[in-house]
Design a protein around this motif. Structure first.
Motif, PDB file in Angstrom:
ATOM      1  N   TYR A   1     -37.735 -14.809  31.963  1.00 20.74           N
ATOM      2  CA  TYR A   1     -36.353 -15.213  31.730  1.00 20.74           C
ATOM      3  C   TYR A   1     -35.751 -14.273  30.702  1.00 20.74           C
ATOM      4  O   TYR A   1     -36.359 -14.028  29.656  1.00 20.74           O
ATOM      5  CB  TYR A   1     -36.295 -16.656  31.229  1.00 20.74           C
ATOM      6  N   LYS A   2     -34.560 -13.770  30.995  1.00 27.65           N
ATOM      7  CA  LYS A   2     -33.908 -12.807  30.112  1.00 27.65           C
ATOM      8  C   LYS A   2     -32.464 -13.252  29.890  1.00 27.65           C
ATOM      9  O   LYS A   2     -31.710 -13.405  30.847  1.00 27.65           O
ATOM     10  CB  LYS A   2     -33.953 -11.419  30.753  1.00 27.65           C
ATOM     11  N   ILE A   3     -32.102 -13.458  28.633  1.00 25.23           N
ATOM     12  CA  ILE A   3     -30.747 -13.832  28.258  1.00 25.23           C
ATOM     13  C   ILE A   3     -30.212 -12.704  27.380  1.00 25.23           C
ATOM     14  O   ILE A   3     -30.845 -12.322  26.396  1.00 25.23           O
ATOM     15  CB  ILE A   3     -30.702 -15.184  27.522  1.00 25.23           C
ATOM     16  N   VAL A   4     -29.046 -12.169  27.742  1.00 29.98           N
ATOM     17  CA  VAL A   4     -28.486 -10.993  27.082  1.00 29.98           C
ATOM     18  C   VAL A   4     -27.113 -11.329  26.509  1.00 29.98           C
ATOM     19  O   VAL A   4     -26.298 -11.981  27.164  1.00 29.98           O
ATOM     20  CB  VAL A   4     -28.373  -9.819  28.085  1.00 29.98           C
ATOM     21  N   SER A   5     -26.857 -10.843  25.304  1.00 28.62           N
ATOM     22  CA  SER A   5     -25.580 -11.087  24.631  1.00 28.62           C
ATOM     23  C   SER A   5     -24.520 -10.088  25.085  1.00 28.62           C
ATOM     24  O   SER A   5     -24.817  -9.104  25.760  1.00 28.62           O
ATOM     25  CB  SER A   5     -25.744 -10.950  23.113  1.00 28.62           C
ATOM     26  N   SER A   6     -23.319 -10.343  24.630  1.00 25.14           N
ATOM     27  CA  SER A   6     -22.262  -9.348  24.719  1.00 25.14           C
ATOM     28  C   SER A   6     -22.620  -8.242  23.718  1.00 25.14           C
ATOM     29  O   SER A   6     -23.605  -8.351  22.988  1.00 25.14           O
ATOM     30  CB  SER A   6     -20.915  -9.989  24.385  1.00 25.14           C
ATOM     31  N   GLU A   7     -21.830  -7.179  23.666  1.00 20.41           N
ATOM     32  CA  GLU A   7     -22.139  -6.060  22.774  1.00 20.41           C
ATOM     33  C   GLU A   7     -22.104  -6.469  21.312  1.00 20.41           C
ATOM     34  O   GLU A   7     -21.404  -7.401  20.927  1.00 20.41           O
ATOM     35  CB  GLU A   7     -21.192  -4.902  23.042  1.00 20.41           C
ATOM     36  N   LEU A   8     -22.866  -5.736  20.507  1.00 15.48           N
ATOM     37  CA  LEU A   8     -23.008  -6.045  19.083  1.00 15.48           C
ATOM     38  C   LEU A   8     -22.116  -5.175  18.220  1.00 15.48           C
ATOM     39  O   LEU A   8     -21.911  -4.000  18.523  1.00 15.48           O
ATOM     40  CB  LEU A   8     -24.455  -5.812  18.640  1.00 15.48           C
ATOM     41  N   PRO A   9     -21.645  -5.729  17.108  1.00 16.69           N
ATOM     42  CA  PRO A   9     -20.939  -4.903  16.136  1.00 16.69           C
ATOM     43  C   PRO A   9     -21.949  -4.129  15.292  1.00 16.69           C
ATOM     44  O   PRO A   9     -23.145  -4.388  15.357  1.00 16.69           O
ATOM     45  CB  PRO A   9     -20.204  -5.938  15.273  1.00 16.69           C
ATOM     46  N   THR A  10     -21.464  -3.203  14.500  1.00 14.23           N
ATOM     47  CA  THR A  10     -22.330  -2.504  13.547  1.00 14.23           C
ATOM     48  C   THR A  10     -22.124  -3.134  12.171  1.00 14.23           C
ATOM     49  O   THR A  10     -21.260  -3.981  11.986  1.00 14.23           O
ATOM     50  CB  THR A  10     -22.015  -0.995  13.505  1.00 14.23           C
ATOM     51  N   GLY A  11     -22.949  -2.711  11.218  1.00 16.00           N
ATOM     52  CA  GLY A  11     -22.872  -3.263   9.874  1.00 16.00           C
ATOM     53  C   GLY A  11     -23.798  -4.458   9.723  1.00 16.00           C
ATOM     54  O   GLY A  11     -24.757  -4.635  10.477  1.00 16.00           O
ATOM     55  N   LYS A  12     -23.496  -5.305   8.747  1.00 17.78           N
ATOM     56  CA  LYS A  12     -24.298  -6.501   8.490  1.00 17.78           C
ATOM     57  C   LYS A  12     -23.974  -7.542   9.561  1.00 17.78           C
ATOM     58  O   LYS A  12     -22.809  -7.903   9.756  1.00 17.78           O
ATOM     59  CB  LYS A  12     -23.971  -7.040   7.105  1.00 17.78           C
ATOM     60  N   VAL A  13     -25.011  -7.987  10.285  1.00 15.15           N
ATOM     61  CA  VAL A  13     -24.829  -8.888  11.427  1.00 15.15           C
ATOM     62  C   VAL A  13     -25.865 -10.013  11.365  1.00 15.15           C
ATOM     63  O   VAL A  13     -27.024  -9.779  11.047  1.00 15.15           O
ATOM     64  CB  VAL A  13     -24.986  -8.124  12.769  1.00 15.15           C
ATOM     65  N   GLN A  14     -25.428 -11.222  11.702  1.00 15.41           N
ATOM     66  CA  GLN A  14     -26.355 -12.340  11.840  1.00 15.41           C
ATOM     67  C   GLN A  14     -26.563 -12.597  13.333  1.00 15.41           C
ATOM     68  O   GLN A  14     -25.601 -12.807  14.081  1.00 15.41           O
ATOM     69  CB  GLN A  14     -25.810 -13.605  11.192  1.00 15.41           C
ATOM     70  N   LEU A  15     -27.818 -12.560  13.763  1.00 15.79           N
ATOM     71  CA  LEU A  15     -28.188 -12.824  15.149  1.00 15.79           C
ATOM     72  C   LEU A  15     -28.998 -14.107  15.188  1.00 15.79           C
ATOM     73  O   LEU A  15     -29.928 -14.287  14.392  1.00 15.79           O
ATOM     74  CB  LEU A  15     -29.012 -11.659  15.697  1.00 15.79           C
ATOM     75  N   ARG A  16     -28.653 -14.999  16.109  1.00 16.54           N
ATOM     76  CA  ARG A  16     -29.345 -16.292  16.174  1.00 16.54           C
ATOM     77  C   ARG A  16     -29.592 -16.677  17.632  1.00 16.54           C
ATOM     78  O   ARG A  16     -28.760 -16.435  18.501  1.00 16.54           O
ATOM     79  CB  ARG A  16     -28.498 -17.366  15.492  1.00 16.54           C
ATOM     80  N   MET A  17     -30.759 -17.280  17.863  1.00 16.36           N
ATOM     81  CA  MET A  17     -31.095 -17.839  19.161  1.00 16.36           C
ATOM     82  C   MET A  17     -31.460 -19.301  18.929  1.00 16.36           C
ATOM     83  O   MET A  17     -32.352 -19.610  18.151  1.00 16.36           O
ATOM     84  CB  MET A  17     -32.278 -17.093  19.790  1.00 16.36           C
ATOM     85  N   ASP A  18     -30.736 -20.186  19.601  1.00 17.18           N
ATOM     86  CA  ASP A  18     -31.041 -21.615  19.556  1.00 17.18           C
ATOM     87  C   ASP A  18     -31.684 -22.001  20.880  1.00 17.18           C
ATOM     88  O   ASP A  18     -31.126 -21.714  21.942  1.00 17.18           O
ATOM     89  CB  ASP A  18     -29.770 -22.452  19.384  1.00 17.18           C
ATOM     90  N   PHE A  19     -32.853 -22.640  20.809  1.00 15.05           N
ATOM     91  CA  PHE A  19     -33.520 -23.113  22.019  1.00 15.05           C
ATOM     92  C   PHE A  19     -33.521 -24.629  22.004  1.00 15.05           C
ATOM     93  O   PHE A  19     -34.093 -25.248  21.109  1.00 15.05           O
ATOM     94  CB  PHE A  19     -34.958 -22.587  22.104  1.00 15.05           C
ATOM     95  N   LYS A  20     -32.866 -25.215  22.977  1.00 13.92           N
ATOM     96  CA  LYS A  20     -32.800 -26.678  23.114  1.00 13.92           C
ATOM     97  C   LYS A  20     -33.752 -27.092  24.239  1.00 13.92           C
ATOM     98  O   LYS A  20     -33.474 -26.866  25.414  1.00 13.92           O
ATOM     99  CB  LYS A  20     -31.379 -27.147  23.430  1.00 13.92           C
ATOM    100  N   TYR A  21     -34.866 -27.672  23.835  1.00 10.39           N
ATOM    101  CA  TYR A  21     -35.904 -28.100  24.776  1.00 10.39           C
ATOM    102  C   TYR A  21     -35.439 -29.332  25.545  1.00 10.39           C
ATOM    103  O   TYR A  21     -34.828 -30.240  24.972  1.00 10.39           O
ATOM    104  CB  TYR A  21     -37.183 -28.405  23.983  1.00 10.39           C
ATOM    105  N   ASP A  22     -35.741 -29.379  26.845  1.00 13.64           N
ATOM    106  CA  ASP A  22     -35.347 -30.511  27.684  1.00 13.64           C
ATOM    107  C   ASP A  22     -36.074 -31.794  27.316  1.00 13.64           C
ATOM    108  O   ASP A  22     -35.579 -32.883  27.554  1.00 13.64           O
ATOM    109  CB  ASP A  22     -35.620 -30.216  29.166  1.00 13.64           C
ATOM    110  N   GLY A  23     -37.273 -31.658  26.742  1.00 11.04           N
ATOM    111  CA  GLY A  23     -38.075 -32.834  26.402  1.00 11.04           C
ATOM    112  C   GLY A  23     -38.844 -33.342  27.608  1.00 11.04           C
ATOM    113  O   GLY A  23     -38.862 -32.731  28.671  1.00 11.04           O
ATOM    114  N   GLY A  24     -39.521 -34.454  27.431  1.00 10.01           N
ATOM    115  CA  GLY A  24     -40.271 -35.048  28.536  1.00 10.01           C
ATOM    116  C   GLY A  24     -41.691 -34.545  28.644  1.00 10.01           C
ATOM    117  O   GLY A  24     -42.310 -34.655  29.694  1.00 10.01           O
TER     118      GLY A  24
END
Length: 141
Positions: A49-72
């Motif tokens: 599985y591959k999830i890709v962002s839009s383009e990134l800015p330069t400089g100081k950047v915060q990158l975050r990935m949130d994973f919401k598990y389905d549970g069960g």
């Protein structure tokens, strides 16, 4: 879980692994390639599985990935959402997760040692060419 990387991307851009867990037999990796932030999850080589962002800015950047598990129970899927500087930049499904540990490969920051998690996407160690100030992993309670 949530993974946040505080990075500096130089004017000429950057590429490489921010965080890798596991390896060729299965795992996940957060990396930058072609000016895009990417989350890649490998389910034993059978499902990738591959999830890709839009383009990134330069400089100081915060990158975050949130994973919401389905549970069960173990091995179920979830939704991965990518954020760049707090703004949603990509989202996708991971239909199956590995119910135990990934492999004998370790967790790496700033590179992917041993076998690559995302085979065909990069060659190891694929060191990050910008600056990583921090990587924080938060687990849901």
């Amino acid at each position: 879980h949530c993974i946040t990387a505080e990075v500096v991307i130089p004017e000429q851009g950057a590429e490489g692994v921010l965080l890798a867990a596991g390896g060729g037999p299965g795992g996940y990796v957060l990396y930058i390639k072609d000016t895009k932030f990417t989350y890649y999850y490998d389910f034993f080589g059978y499902n990738e599985y591959k999830i890709v962002s839009s383009e990134l800015p330069t400089g100081k950047v915060q990158l975050r990935m949130d994973f919401k598990y389905d549970g069960g129970g173990p091995g179920k899927g979830g939704t991965a959402t990518l954020f760049v500087d707090g703004r949603k930049a990509g989202e996708g499904r991971v239909e199956k997760t590995i119910p135990g540990r990934f492999s004998m490969d370790t967790m790496d920051v700033g590179m992917d040692l041993n076998s690559p998690v995302a085979r065909g996407e990069y060659e190891t160690p694929y060191k990050f060419t910008g600056t990583i100030n921090s990587v924080t992993i938060e687990l849901e309670k």
